[in-house]
Design a protein around this motif. Structure first.
Motif, mmCIF file in Angstrom:
data_model
loop_
_atom_site.group_PDB
_atom_site.id
_atom_site.type_symbol
_atom_site.label_atom_id
_atom_site.label_comp_id
_atom_site.label_asym_id
_atom_site.label_seq_id
_atom_site.Cartn_x
_atom_site.Cartn_y
_atom_site.Cartn_z
ATOM 1 N N LYS A 1 0.731 -1.072 0.052
ATOM 2 C CA LYS A 1 0.017 -0.138 -0.028
ATOM 3 C C LYS A 1 0.957 1.211 0.090
ATOM 4 C CE LYS A 1 -4.472 -1.366 1.953
ATOM 5 N NZ LYS A 1 -5.338 -1.212 3.080
ATOM 6 N N LEU A 2 2.039 1.217 0.774
ATOM 7 C CA LEU A 2 2.978 2.296 0.926
ATOM 8 C C LEU A 2 3.319 2.561 -0.639
ATOM 9 C CD1 LEU A 2 4.307 4.377 3.099
ATOM 10 C CD2 LEU A 2 6.255 2.625 2.885
ATOM 11 N N ALA A 3 3.980 1.511 -1.382
ATOM 12 C CA ALA A 3 4.494 1.784 -2.382
ATOM 13 C C ALA A 3 3.337 2.136 -3.531
ATOM 14 C CB ALA A 3 4.848 0.355 -3.022
ATOM 15 N N ASN A 4 2.107 1.818 -3.299
ATOM 16 C CA ASN A 4 0.979 2.273 -4.235
ATOM 17 C C ASN A 4 0.811 3.873 -4.169
ATOM 18 O OD1 ASN A 4 -0.183 0.565 -5.972
ATOM 19 N ND2 ASN A 4 -0.924 -0.618 -4.394
ATOM 20 N N TRP A 5 1.001 4.108 -2.839
ATOM 21 C CA TRP A 5 0.808 5.556 -2.506
ATOM 22 C C TRP A 5 1.894 6.458 -3.045
ATOM 23 C CZ3 TRP A 5 -3.291 8.420 -1.421
ATOM 24 C CH2 TRP A 5 -4.497 7.729 -0.673
ATOM 25 N N ILE B 1 0.935 9.173 -6.036
ATOM 26 C CA ILE B 1 1.250 10.754 -5.703
ATOM 27 C C ILE B 1 2.425 11.151 -6.656
ATOM 28 C CG2 ILE B 1 1.876 12.403 -3.878
ATOM 29 C CD1 ILE B 1 0.330 10.489 -1.896
ATOM 30 N N GLY B 2 3.560 10.284 -6.636
ATOM 31 C CA GLY B 2 4.529 10.916 -7.412
ATOM 32 C C GLY B 2 4.451 11.022 -8.997
ATOM 33 N N SER B 3 3.643 9.803 -9.437
ATOM 34 C CA SER B 3 3.423 10.127 -10.858
ATOM 35 C C SER B 3 2.350 11.053 -11.089
ATOM 36 C CB SER B 3 2.849 8.613 -11.464
ATOM 37 O OG SER B 3 1.777 8.397 -10.643
ATOM 38 N N THR B 4 1.578 11.394 -10.228
ATOM 39 C CA THR B 4 0.441 12.392 -10.683
ATOM 40 C C THR B 4 1.127 13.849 -10.490
ATOM 41 O OG1 THR B 4 -1.216 11.034 -9.460
ATOM 42 C CG2 THR B 4 -1.937 13.298 -9.930
ATOM 43 N N ALA B 5 1.960 13.911 -9.627
ATOM 44 C CA ALA B 5 2.723 15.239 -9.203
ATOM 45 C C ALA B 5 3.754 15.365 -10.476
ATOM 46 C CB ALA B 5 3.483 15.036 -8.060
ATOM 47 N N LEU B 6 4.261 14.334 -11.103
ATOM 48 C CA LEU B 6 5.063 14.642 -12.354
ATOM 49 C C LEU B 6 4.303 14.869 -13.477
ATOM 50 C CD1 LEU B 6 7.881 11.590 -12.373
ATOM 51 C CD2 LEU B 6 8.151 13.870 -12.557
ATOM 52 N N VAL B 7 3.338 14.316 -13.725
ATOM 53 C CA VAL B 7 2.507 14.557 -14.851
ATOM 54 C C VAL B 7 2.168 16.197 -14.841
ATOM 55 C CG1 VAL B 7 0.351 14.290 -16.093
ATOM 56 C CG2 VAL B 7 1.446 12.383 -15.300
#
Lengths: 182, 146
Positions: B5-9, B13-19
């Motif tokens: 779950k931690l990895a998913n979060w 979050i990281g990918s959305t922020a990057l986009v």
């Protein structure tokens, strides 16, 4: 809110999708190497799964946005059928095939228990091909490929990929010596 | 929270922020490119010699043979054409997209330069309007390259 522009989001989603997919493949290879060296897998398997799943999500965003772009509009056929697009058909086809490959990989991973681990493992061994497809797609059709940052992303990723593949499929020293003796 | 779950979060979050952040970087690159065509072409101190192509195009205009053909001083359109170098041809159509969009939405730039250019178009001597146009072309290419 300039980032809401469709064209910028398509490009950024493509770049992030590539980043996630390549990281997923690289962490998978690295996890295999650790397993081969009989080390603890650590957190890599978890990130491997998450990166793959989110790679598919962002790829879907990338594809969906292409349907709504006004400058270079794509039809649903063009984004789903390889070589149907007039715009860089070969490069786009690599992306479409890569997308199907990614979806297939994630689907088979979800149902690996039902299909049997051995079969799944054999199918999963083909995943480096997915990496090759998306890399070709990114380099050839990506409009930012010539930018330094993006160029470095591709080259660094490719170098690590080749290095990990070499380590992964390198035969152990004992096997090598047996082969030379025989 | 388990590791999956931690990895998913982290990844979500990281990918959305990057986009969003990469898209905003692309978005912020455009105003600088659009701003240049509107720059005042009154800088007479840095006059550059008129190239043979311009003289040739002027003679064509005088003959009335091909009035609508853009010359090397057609500033707003030309830089983009120049940016599409043969090596960059692969990326041409879409690379220009963000640039085209603002330019096409603001076709103000060509009319702005037109009033200052009639003297250039019909007289053999360089007018002050000539001065900054090649410079503008140059500036476009530099901003584009960045």
């Amino acid at each position: 809110m300039t980032w809401l522009n469709t064209w910028y989001l398509i490009r950024s989603a493509g770049i992030v999708a590539y980043l996630l997919i390549s990281l997923s493949v690289l962490t998978g290879l690295y996890g295999q190497i650790r397993k081969k060296q009989k080390k603890k897998p650590g957190v890599y398997p978890f990130f491997h799964d998450s990166l793959g799943n989110w790679g598919l999500v962002i790829t879907l965003l990338h594809i969906t946005l292409l349907l709504f772009d006004k400058y270079q509009p794509f039809t649903i056929i063009e984004v789903l059928v390889p070589f149907a697009s007039n715009y860089k058909s070969t490069a786009v086809a690599f992306g479409i095939i890569g997308f199907y490959f990614l979806a297939f990989t994630i689907f088979t991973t979800k149902y690996r228990a039902k299909m049997g681990i051995k079969v799944w493992r054999k199918l999963h061994m083909l995943t480096p091909l997915l990496y090759v497809f998306v890399t070709i797609h990114g380099i050839l059709s990506g409009t930012d490929s010539e930018k330094l940052g993006i160029f470095l992303m591709y080259t660094t990723s490719l170098l690590i990929f080749v290095l990990l593949l070499l380590i992964r499929f390198k035969k152990p020293a004992s096997v090598k010596s047996n082969l030379t003796v025989n | 929270m388990n590791k999956q779950k931690l990895a998913n979060w982290v990844v979500s979050i990281g990918s959305t922020a990057l986009v969003v952040s990469i898209a905003s970087i692309f978005g912020n690159q455009v105003p600088a490119q659009v701003a240049n065509p509107n720059k005042e072409p009154n800088d007479t101190n840095k006059q550059e010699p008129i190239g043979p192509s311009l003289v040739a195009s002027n003679s064509n205009l005088n003959n009335g043979s091909n009035v609508s053909v853009p010359t090397n001083s057609d500033v707003p359109a030309k830089p983009e054409a120049n940016q599409t170098s043969p090596t960059k041809s692969m990326a041409a159509p879409q690379t220009q997209a963000p640039v085209h969009k603002p330019v096409s939405s603001a076709p103000v730039a060509p009319p702005k330069s037109v009033p200052s250019t009639p003297s250039r178009a019909f007289t053999p001597t360089p007018s002050p309007a000539h001065v900054s146009e090649p410079k503008q072309v140059h500036k476009h290419t530099t901003t584009r390259a960045s």
